[in-house]
Design an enzyme around this catalytic site. Structure first.
Site, PDB file in Angstrom:
ATOM      1  N   GLY A 223       0.808  -1.209   0.000  1.00  0.00           N
ATOM      2  CA  GLY A 223       0.000   0.000   0.000  1.00  0.00           C
ATOM      3  C   GLY A 223       0.845   1.265   0.000  1.00  0.00           C
TER       4      GLY A 223
ATOM      5  CG  ASP B  62       6.790  -3.261   9.371  1.00  0.00           C
ATOM      6  OD1 ASP B  62       6.233  -4.300   8.957  1.00  0.00           O
ATOM      7  OD2 ASP B  62       6.579  -2.140   8.881  1.00  0.00           O
TER       8      ASP B  62
ATOM      9  CG  HIS C  78       0.291   2.038   8.178  1.00  0.00           C
ATOM     10  ND1 HIS C  78       1.410   2.650   8.667  1.00  0.00           N
ATOM     11  CD2 HIS C  78       0.726   0.999   7.423  1.00  0.00           C
ATOM     12  CE1 HIS C  78       2.483   1.983   8.252  1.00  0.00           C
ATOM     13  NE2 HIS C  78       2.095   0.987   7.500  1.00  0.00           N
TER      14      HIS C  78
ATOM     15  N   GLY D  84     -26.541  30.009 -31.252  1.00  0.00           N
ATOM     16  CA  GLY D  84     -27.335  31.003 -31.992  1.00  0.00           C
ATOM     17  C   GLY D  84     -26.670  32.345 -32.190  1.00  0.00           C
TER      18      GLY D  84
ATOM     19  CB  SER E  28     -13.468  27.547 -33.421  1.00  0.00           C
ATOM     20  OG  SER E  28     -13.295  26.935 -32.177  1.00  0.00           O
TER      21      SER E  28
ATOM     22  N   GLY F   9     -22.356  28.131 -41.378  1.00  0.00           N
ATOM     23  CA  GLY F   9     -21.150  28.562 -42.090  1.00  0.00           C
ATOM     24  C   GLY F   9     -21.310  28.419 -43.593  1.00  0.00           C
TER      25      GLY F   9
END
Lengths: 540, 540
Positions: free
Chosen positions: B58, B112, B217, B382, B425, B526
């Protein structure tokens, strides 16, 4: 949803400056903040074809993280998920393009195409040699009019980058980029949407569902599917890819979209390598975050057919932490377990005094079961007494199998026995205690010396010392008093155990998480067990 | 909360196998699944001191991701957030330890410590030379009895690893590790808890709050604090660090706890480099995920005082993608913006015919405003008519400043004018159209040829072709018919525009996201604009 950012308007400039701080001087930027955010190689001399990519931010490490020798010359960074302006792109082109010209690597989004396209036009009007390629590796739908540019773009960066670094001319670099674009296919899957810093999180994907065929700007995937784990998820991705690839070998690029954990990415990689197209995957890039979508909890797989020489270009080393390398797929190499793992075999022997001492000690602990449980309930789950009693019963039962007549071996054997029957942290600590004591006895120490050695080792390993409210607080004074006889040791152990009732801040173990009020006035159960043991032995 | 995993019991083994698949044969594992999950260097010959680390899983890439030349020899992997057993650690020790011995690098967690400690004991009993160090770099509280091991562990891996790789003996390697441990301090902050695969997510941290001084943890941080952005967050972390470091130079390791985005990590790094301890930070490692806590949305900073020679060990290159390198902190290099970015200056000139043609065309477009808006409303917002009309008005107003008598320059100037007044654009596309047309005219093309060149370029950049329901569907036939005169061109444009009303799947632009029903029977605005333009010019 909060993020570790400051002013949102400063997000991308601050992130770029942070990147430059940590790049050891390899990177520079143009003096065009806030509008022009262009990262360039600081060592660039314009002698070769320049590679310029970019687009909206939020895809890190793409693109600035891939600026460096053998990959990009410059990255033009827009705001999060927004194309940079044509002016910013033009600045990038003019900053790095020499006589060899430049190649613009653009992902297929309208804003990027237009702004990079206009910048290219203007740079050409200013006399620069500019080529442009558009990456459209998305295969979310078989008949997409405008497939998006996804993580497959990394193949273009790396292969064209290696060629440009090797001195290829603009036509050759552009042709290589176009070959890659013609061949590469990508598709992604996600379990959740991404979070744009400063925006509310969209909760479009219900738990148990996933989106397949997603873009990298938070737009919905082409389809929502049921999610049932990594196998079925990867199978769906593989099905899409399988329809679009030939029978030859491929390089697979496994991309973390940002929010998948490394564990998940490794599982997905393993799952891909066991999928029905596994035999067509000869090389792996990643798993790694390369073309992310902010914090999106998802992944993508890109496949490139292996043409002659392209794996060489992919495998050429580059000094960029963001590039994970390209490796031949390895079959996991499995090495036999080492010899000598089995427990030591002890030769049983008889020694009446030793057997009596052990039996006595065990009975003392068994008798204390209820009291120790009660003490433990003050700071834990109330089972210390039972745990100890169970181990003591087992020890008595195992007496005949122990090497009673060899102190060193006996101590070691008791340690092994306890590690098997006691369990938990206490079992491990006692195993270490008796094992280290046995080693010391084997080295010539007398019993007191051996027990001191065991104590020192559990203190080192367990991290507790005197005053930490552990069994050490009783055992250490007992051992120190032992040369004066058992009654002295018992008195010292009792005094030590009783002192633990006044220690309201435990220095180690589970009780260190318990409040002072809960500890005050109650002896540590481990120390109490030691005191009971010595008191019993002194009486016997 | 779902994850890309399969059977939870197979999570760690599958992830390890995935790691091995993608490591190009550099890594192997012991044949001990499911209990023993040990990753080792496949090229290891036991001739040097072995470095062994590990702990619960982990925390990837720790620890298996750091197995390789110059760092770890082996990683012993437990289940998620659970220590590996002593047996697994022992297997790792026995698998890689030769006569030079091994060093166990353990983070300071009870499980550990105990399991590595017991394994060390057993390995010693089997004749192996084993040293063990415990990393406790956490400074969440000034008087923590058991400071946790955090990302500072990476310093130990790298510095001890470089020394071991260089042939240092066990005592020297251990001493180096202990020097690092004595000096390194770490503290972390998180905005959210981590999610353990298969477990429900804990919602302990409210929005607007953060946890300071956390472990790895999922345990709560030492304190909850108000969160108010990266600056104040880093200031709190820096305050804790400042109390614990000396006045000399330090190496800072900036660790992603798993769920922070790269953008955030770069902002945090920049913020750290501007903090009140900035002058004490001479080197940076990261930002990168090194010691993660699953998907925790947080970071940690570890500081190591620079003693003689340690930066060399940190900077030694290692062939591990997970290690981000250690670089001297760079002041971001800022390069002047390139020359030639300012718009071209056009020399105005007069040409009555050209001026009349432009004025006529603009008037035609202005007259069509309402109709074009209405058409655009079918597939967009529009405003196409108004956008076009605004630009047309501006063009008429700019006529006197245009180089009317130089066709190439005139086209380029019109492109620049449109890019400034039209926006969006469409403005970029028309700027590209006129700019490319101007270049073609400058190269000797006649007007029709120049317009064809412009059309080709916007088709390339915009990605649209005939039949994609764009202005190309009117403009291309008009240009093709233009040699037969304006009336023919107008008729062709009209026919082309009307055909767009039957195209119900747009191939490019915003209308490609609109349903067929919304498009059917309505010309593309267009294309309609082009038809209106040519019809007006043909009548004039």
């Amino acid at each position: 949803m909060p993020h570790f950012i400051n002013d949102r308007d400063q997000l991308v400039p601050e992130a770029i400056d942070g990147l430059l701080r940590s790049a050891g001087g390899r990177l520079a930027r143009l003096d065009g903040y806030p509008h022009v955010k262009v990262v360039v190689r600081s060592d660039w001399d314009r002698s070769k074809v320049a590679l310029i990519s970019g687009g909206g931010s939020g895809h890190e490490p793409a693109h600035a993280g891939f600026v460096g020798p053998g990959m990009l010359t410059a990255a033009v960074c827009g705001e999060v998920f927004a194309s940079p302006s044509a002016e910013a792109v033009l600045a990038g082109i003019l900053a790095v393009t020499g006589d060899a010209g430049c190649l613009l690597i653009v992902k297929n989004y309208t804003g990027d195409r237009l702004n990079f396209g206009l910048a290219a036009e203007r740079a050409r009007a200013l006399g620069r040699r500019v080529a442009m390629v558009v990456v459209d590796d998305d295969i979310a739908l078989p008949d997409l009019a405008q497939p998006r540019g996804l993580a497959g773009t990394l193949f273009v960066h790396k292969i064209a980058g290696a060629l440009a670094e090797a001195g290829g001319d603009l036509a050759a670099v552009t042709a290589a980029a176009e070959r890659v674009i013609a061949g590469v296919v990508s598709i992604g899957m996600s379990l959740d949407t991404c979070t744009v810093p400063g925006n509310p999180k969209e909760t479009r994907i219900a738990t148990g569902r996933a989106e397949l065929g997603l873009g990298i700007h938070g737009e919905p995937g082409v389809e929502q599917v049921d999610f049932d784990g990594a196998h079925s998820a990867m199978a769906m991705v593989v099905d899409k890819l399988a329809d679009r690839i030939g029978s030859g070998q491929h390089v697979a690029l496994v991309n973390n979209l940002g929010g998948a954990m490394p564990l998940e990415m490794s599982v997905l990689t393993e799952t891909l390598c066991r999928s029905r197209i596994a035999d067509r995957i000869g090389w792996l890039i990643g798993p790694a975050p390369m073309m992310t979508s902010l914090d999106m909890h998802g992944f993508s797989v890109s496949l490139l057919p292996v043409a002659a020489g392209e794996t060489d270009a992919l495998q050429t080393a580059v000094p960029l932490a963001a590039w994970p390398g390209c490796f031949a797929v390895a079959t996991p190499e499995v090495i036999a377990m080492p010899d000598g793992m089995t427990a030591t075999t002890f030769v049983p022997s008889a020694n009446a005094a030793a057997a009596a001492l052990i039996t006595d000690a065990c009975k003392a602990l068994i008798a204390a079961e209820a009291d120790l449980n009660a003490l433990d309930a003050k700071s834990g789950d109330g089972d210390t007494g039972s745990t100890v009693a169970t181990a003591a019963h087992a020890m008595i039962g195992a007496l005949d199998r122990l090497p009673q007549d060899d102190t060193a071996q006996l101590l070691r054997a008791m340690g092994e026995q306890l590690s098997q029957t006691m369990g938990g942290s206490s079992g491990v600590l006692l195993a270490i205690f008796f094992s280290a004591a046995g080693d010391a006895a084997g080295g010539g120490a007398d019993l007191t010396g051996a027990l001191h050695a065991g104590l020192a080792r559990i203190s080192e390993v367990g991290g507790a010392g005197p005053g930490d409210r552990t069994l050490i607080d009783a055992l250490l004074p007992a051992l120190e008093a032992l040369p004066d006889g058992l009654p002295a040791a018992a008195a010292a152990a009792r005094a030590g155990a009783n002192r633990t009732g006044g220690i309201t801040r435990a220095g180690a173990g589970r009780a260190s998480y318990v409040s002072a009020d809960s500890l005050r006035g109650h002896n540590d159960p481990g120390a109490e067990a030691v005191a009971r043991l010595y008191e019993h032995l002194a009486r016997a």
